[in-house]
Every structure is written in C-alpha cells, then in structure tokens.
Design a protein around this motif. Structure first.
Motif, PDB file in Angstrom:
ATOM      1  N   GLY A  27       0.818  -1.210   0.000  1.00  0.00           N
ATOM      2  CA  GLY A  27       0.000   0.000   0.000  1.00  0.00           C
ATOM      3  C   GLY A  27       0.850   1.258   0.000  1.00  0.00           C
ATOM      4  O   GLY A  27       0.542   2.230  -0.686  1.00  0.00           O
ATOM      5  N   THR A  28       1.932   1.226   0.752  1.00  0.00           N
ATOM      6  CA  THR A  28       2.838   2.379   0.791  1.00  0.00           C
ATOM      7  C   THR A  28       3.547   2.537  -0.554  1.00  0.00           C
ATOM      8  O   THR A  28       3.663   3.652  -1.073  1.00  0.00           O
ATOM      9  CB  THR A  28       3.857   2.219   1.937  1.00  0.00           C
ATOM     10  OG1 THR A  28       3.128   2.162   3.168  1.00  0.00           O
ATOM     11  CG2 THR A  28       4.849   3.365   1.971  1.00  0.00           C
ATOM     12  N   PHE A  29       3.999   1.424  -1.129  1.00  0.00           N
ATOM     13  CA  PHE A  29       4.647   1.502  -2.444  1.00  0.00           C
ATOM     14  C   PHE A  29       3.666   1.943  -3.517  1.00  0.00           C
ATOM     15  O   PHE A  29       4.029   2.683  -4.434  1.00  0.00           O
ATOM     16  CB  PHE A  29       5.319   0.171  -2.800  1.00  0.00           C
ATOM     17  CG  PHE A  29       6.649  -0.004  -2.142  1.00  0.00           C
ATOM     18  CD1 PHE A  29       7.799   0.527  -2.708  1.00  0.00           C
ATOM     19  CD2 PHE A  29       6.756  -0.668  -0.937  1.00  0.00           C
ATOM     20  CE1 PHE A  29       9.032   0.393  -2.091  1.00  0.00           C
ATOM     21  CE2 PHE A  29       7.983  -0.816  -0.303  1.00  0.00           C
ATOM     22  CZ  PHE A  29       9.129  -0.275  -0.887  1.00  0.00           C
ATOM     23  N   GLY A  30       2.410   1.488  -3.408  1.00  0.00           N
ATOM     24  CA  GLY A  30       1.389   1.928  -4.353  1.00  0.00           C
ATOM     25  C   GLY A  30       1.140   3.419  -4.245  1.00  0.00           C
ATOM     26  O   GLY A  30       1.028   4.117  -5.255  1.00  0.00           O
ATOM     27  N   THR A  31       1.083   3.918  -3.019  1.00  0.00           N
ATOM     28  CA  THR A  31       0.891   5.351  -2.815  1.00  0.00           C
ATOM     29  C   THR A  31       2.078   6.127  -3.372  1.00  0.00           C
ATOM     30  O   THR A  31       1.912   7.167  -4.012  1.00  0.00           O
ATOM     31  CB  THR A  31       0.687   5.658  -1.316  1.00  0.00           C
ATOM     32  OG1 THR A  31      -0.365   4.834  -0.810  1.00  0.00           O
ATOM     33  CG2 THR A  31       0.328   7.114  -1.099  1.00  0.00           C
ATOM     34  N   LEU A  32       3.277   5.608  -3.139  1.00  0.00           N
ATOM     35  CA  LEU A  32       4.477   6.249  -3.697  1.00  0.00           C
ATOM     36  C   LEU A  32       4.432   6.304  -5.217  1.00  0.00           C
ATOM     37  O   LEU A  32       4.809   7.305  -5.821  1.00  0.00           O
ATOM     38  CB  LEU A  32       5.716   5.473  -3.265  1.00  0.00           C
ATOM     39  CG  LEU A  32       6.580   6.165  -2.227  1.00  0.00           C
ATOM     40  CD1 LEU A  32       7.362   5.154  -1.422  1.00  0.00           C
ATOM     41  CD2 LEU A  32       7.498   7.137  -2.896  1.00  0.00           C
ATOM     42  N   ALA A  33       3.963   5.220  -5.832  1.00  0.00           N
ATOM     43  CA  ALA A  33       3.889   5.171  -7.297  1.00  0.00           C
ATOM     44  C   ALA A  33       2.874   6.172  -7.844  1.00  0.00           C
ATOM     45  O   ALA A  33       2.972   6.589  -9.003  1.00  0.00           O
ATOM     46  CB  ALA A  33       3.539   3.757  -7.756  1.00  0.00           C
ATOM     47  N   ALA A  34       1.916   6.579  -7.014  1.00  0.00           N
ATOM     48  CA  ALA A  34       0.918   7.553  -7.448  1.00  0.00           C
ATOM     49  C   ALA A  34       1.475   8.969  -7.505  1.00  0.00           C
ATOM     50  O   ALA A  34       0.912   9.832  -8.176  1.00  0.00           O
ATOM     51  CB  ALA A  34      -0.290   7.509  -6.519  1.00  0.00           C
ATOM     52  N   VAL A  35       2.584   9.218  -6.814  1.00  0.00           N
ATOM     53  CA  VAL A  35       3.131  10.579  -6.734  1.00  0.00           C
ATOM     54  C   VAL A  35       3.564  11.119  -8.098  1.00  0.00           C
ATOM     55  O   VAL A  35       3.160  12.233  -8.469  1.00  0.00           O
ATOM     56  CB  VAL A  35       4.273  10.663  -5.692  1.00  0.00           C
ATOM     57  CG1 VAL A  35       4.977  12.004  -5.752  1.00  0.00           C
ATOM     58  CG2 VAL A  35       3.731  10.398  -4.291  1.00  0.00           C
ATOM     59  N   PRO A  36       4.365  10.387  -8.895  1.00  0.00           N
ATOM     60  CA  PRO A  36       4.732  10.949 -10.202  1.00  0.00           C
ATOM     61  C   PRO A  36       3.521  11.222 -11.099  1.00  0.00           C
ATOM     62  O   PRO A  36       3.496  12.224 -11.818  1.00  0.00           O
ATOM     63  CB  PRO A  36       5.628   9.874 -10.825  1.00  0.00           C
ATOM     64  CG  PRO A  36       6.090   9.027  -9.699  1.00  0.00           C
ATOM     65  CD  PRO A  36       5.027   9.115  -8.644  1.00  0.00           C
ATOM     66  N   LEU A  37       2.514  10.349 -11.016  1.00  0.00           N
ATOM     67  CA  LEU A  37       1.303  10.581 -11.806  1.00  0.00           C
ATOM     68  C   LEU A  37       0.561  11.811 -11.294  1.00  0.00           C
ATOM     69  O   LEU A  37      -0.046  12.545 -12.073  1.00  0.00           O
ATOM     70  CB  LEU A  37       0.405   9.350 -11.773  1.00  0.00           C
ATOM     71  CG  LEU A  37       0.993   8.115 -12.448  1.00  0.00           C
ATOM     72  CD1 LEU A  37       0.100   6.901 -12.222  1.00  0.00           C
ATOM     73  CD2 LEU A  37       1.195   8.351 -13.930  1.00  0.00           C
ATOM     74  N   TYR A  38       0.622  12.047  -9.989  1.00  0.00           N
ATOM     75  CA  TYR A  38       0.015  13.257  -9.434  1.00  0.00           C
ATOM     76  C   TYR A  38       0.636  14.492 -10.084  1.00  0.00           C
ATOM     77  O   TYR A  38      -0.084  15.423 -10.461  1.00  0.00           O
ATOM     78  CB  TYR A  38       0.188  13.328  -7.908  1.00  0.00           C
ATOM     79  CG  TYR A  38      -0.056  14.722  -7.405  1.00  0.00           C
ATOM     80  CD1 TYR A  38      -1.346  15.234  -7.355  1.00  0.00           C
ATOM     81  CD2 TYR A  38       0.999  15.560  -7.046  1.00  0.00           C
ATOM     82  CE1 TYR A  38      -1.577  16.542  -6.950  1.00  0.00           C
ATOM     83  CE2 TYR A  38       0.778  16.858  -6.646  1.00  0.00           C
ATOM     84  CZ  TYR A  38      -0.511  17.349  -6.598  1.00  0.00           C
ATOM     85  OH  TYR A  38      -0.735  18.659  -6.220  1.00  0.00           O
ATOM     86  N   PHE A  39       1.950  14.510 -10.223  1.00  0.00           N
ATOM     87  CA  PHE A  39       2.599  15.687 -10.806  1.00  0.00           C
ATOM     88  C   PHE A  39       2.199  15.899 -12.265  1.00  0.00           C
ATOM     89  O   PHE A  39       2.261  17.022 -12.763  1.00  0.00           O
ATOM     90  CB  PHE A  39       4.122  15.603 -10.651  1.00  0.00           C
ATOM     91  CG  PHE A  39       4.574  15.913  -9.251  1.00  0.00           C
ATOM     92  CD1 PHE A  39       4.395  17.169  -8.694  1.00  0.00           C
ATOM     93  CD2 PHE A  39       5.159  14.933  -8.470  1.00  0.00           C
ATOM     94  CE1 PHE A  39       4.791  17.458  -7.398  1.00  0.00           C
ATOM     95  CE2 PHE A  39       5.575  15.206  -7.169  1.00  0.00           C
ATOM     96  CZ  PHE A  39       5.378  16.465  -6.633  1.00  0.00           C
ATOM     97  N   LEU A  40       1.749  14.841 -12.933  1.00  0.00           N
ATOM     98  CA  LEU A  40       1.236  14.996 -14.299  1.00  0.00           C
ATOM     99  C   LEU A  40      -0.166  15.599 -14.316  1.00  0.00           C
ATOM    100  O   LEU A  40      -0.495  16.359 -15.224  1.00  0.00           O
ATOM    101  CB  LEU A  40       1.217  13.645 -15.027  1.00  0.00           C
ATOM    102  CG  LEU A  40       2.566  13.032 -15.352  1.00  0.00           C
ATOM    103  CD1 LEU A  40       2.382  11.648 -15.981  1.00  0.00           C
ATOM    104  CD2 LEU A  40       3.357  13.936 -16.296  1.00  0.00           C
ATOM    105  N   ILE A  41      -0.995  15.260 -13.322  1.00  0.00           N
ATOM    106  CA  ILE A  41      -2.368  15.767 -13.312  1.00  0.00           C
ATOM    107  C   ILE A  41      -2.527  17.049 -12.494  1.00  0.00           C
ATOM    108  O   ILE A  41      -3.520  17.760 -12.647  1.00  0.00           O
ATOM    109  CB  ILE A  41      -3.367  14.688 -12.824  1.00  0.00           C
ATOM    110  CG1 ILE A  41      -3.081  14.249 -11.391  1.00  0.00           C
ATOM    111  CG2 ILE A  41      -3.384  13.508 -13.774  1.00  0.00           C
ATOM    112  CD1 ILE A  41      -4.119  13.328 -10.780  1.00  0.00           C
ATOM    113  N   ALA A  42      -1.567  17.364 -11.635  1.00  0.00           N
ATOM    114  CA  ALA A  42      -1.659  18.538 -10.758  1.00  0.00           C
ATOM    115  C   ALA A  42      -1.909  19.849 -11.512  1.00  0.00           C
ATOM    116  O   ALA A  42      -2.667  20.690 -11.014  1.00  0.00           O
ATOM    117  CB  ALA A  42      -0.410  18.649  -9.888  1.00  0.00           C
ATOM    118  N   PRO A  43      -1.322  20.042 -12.702  1.00  0.00           N
ATOM    119  CA  PRO A  43      -1.554  21.322 -13.390  1.00  0.00           C
ATOM    120  C   PRO A  43      -2.963  21.486 -13.975  1.00  0.00           C
ATOM    121  O   PRO A  43      -3.317  22.569 -14.427  1.00  0.00           O
ATOM    122  CB  PRO A  43      -0.524  21.319 -14.532  1.00  0.00           C
ATOM    123  CG  PRO A  43       0.474  20.283 -14.177  1.00  0.00           C
ATOM    124  CD  PRO A  43      -0.250  19.275 -13.347  1.00  0.00           C
TER     125      PRO A  43
END
Length: 155
Positions: A27-43
């Motif tokens: 779950g922690t690794f999955g959450t970590l993997a979501a971070v780079p995708l967050y930076f793609l959708i954040a803008p």
C-alpha cells in the motif's frame, strides 16, 4: 489464480503498474507510485482534476472488483489503485511545493492504516470493487481535510 497477470491491463492498473507487487508494505509503495502521476495531473484546472478523480474512482471500482474476483481474494494487498485515487484526493488544491506532497502522503497513509470511523466500517462492510475503493476515498478525504487545515494555518 492468486497472482496477477500484469500483461492484463486490468490487473496492471489494479496493481498500480506493478507497485503493488512489493513484498512488504504494498500500500505504501502503491501510494508512492501515485506521486509521479500526481505531478502529471496537478496542473489541470480544478474541474478537470475532479473529473479525472471521478473517472479514476469509477474505473477503480471496476478494475479492483474484476482483479479481486480473478485472484479469488477480496481486497488483495497488492491491489493498490485505491491508494492512487486516495492520494490524489488528498492532494486536491494542495499548496505548491514538494513539502505539501510529502505531508499529504503521510496523512493519507496514516488514515489508510488507522481507519477511523467510517473508514474502518466501510472497509469491513462494503464488498466488491466499491468496498476496495471506498475506504481509501474516505481516508483521502480525511487526509485532505487535515492537509487543508495545515496549509491554511502554516501557508
């Protein structure tokens, strides 16, 4: 079947592009993997960001349900698409800066693990793909609330 087939796009997404295969703390690794995708959708403008979240949640209900049925295990620990969506909810309107993403990550993991009411209730009582997704959605909203309070007080 007890192992996902990552050549199946449904399993690949449910297992967070493979991040859910981590032998410890998937779950922690999955959450970590979501971070780079967050930076793609954040803008994205807020309405598009929210539309993305709604679509990701609805897709998540379907892919998590299908994957759990394929594996014969409800809410297999490697299914982490729910963590992706939970983190993205946590980071709605987060102030700019990596520090806020780290705080959001930690708050989301705290609520996802702790499961205060109604998160724990949803985790135990709601089945299928909706049940897999719902507790993380709620954890994301709890974390979002605290993150917004912190940002207003510290920002």
């Amino acid at each position: 079947m007890t192992k996902p087939n990552l050549t199946n796009p449904i399993h690949l997404l449910a297992f967070g592009l493979g991040s859910g295969l981590a032998p410890k703390a998937p779950g922690t690794f999955g959450t970590l993997a979501a971070v780079p995708l967050y930076f793609l959708i954040a803008p994205l403008p807020l309405p598009l960001y929210v539309a993305w979240l709604v679509a990701a949640f609805i897709l998540g209900v379907a892919i998590c349900d299908r994957t759990s049925r394929d594996l014969g295990v409800h809410d297999h620990s490697g299914i982490v698409w729910d963590e992706f969506v939970g983190l993205w909810v946590t980071l709605i309107l987060v102030p700019p800066g990596w520090w806020w993403v780290v705080v959001g990550f930690l708050l989301f993991r705290l609520f996802d693990i702790w499961k205060p009411w109604p998160i724990g209730w949803a985790d135990r009582r709601v089945g299928g793909g909706l049940g897999i997704m719902l507790d993380d959605l709620l954890a994301g909203f709890y974390a979002w609330g605290l993150l917004q309070l912190a940002a207003r007080g510290l920002g």
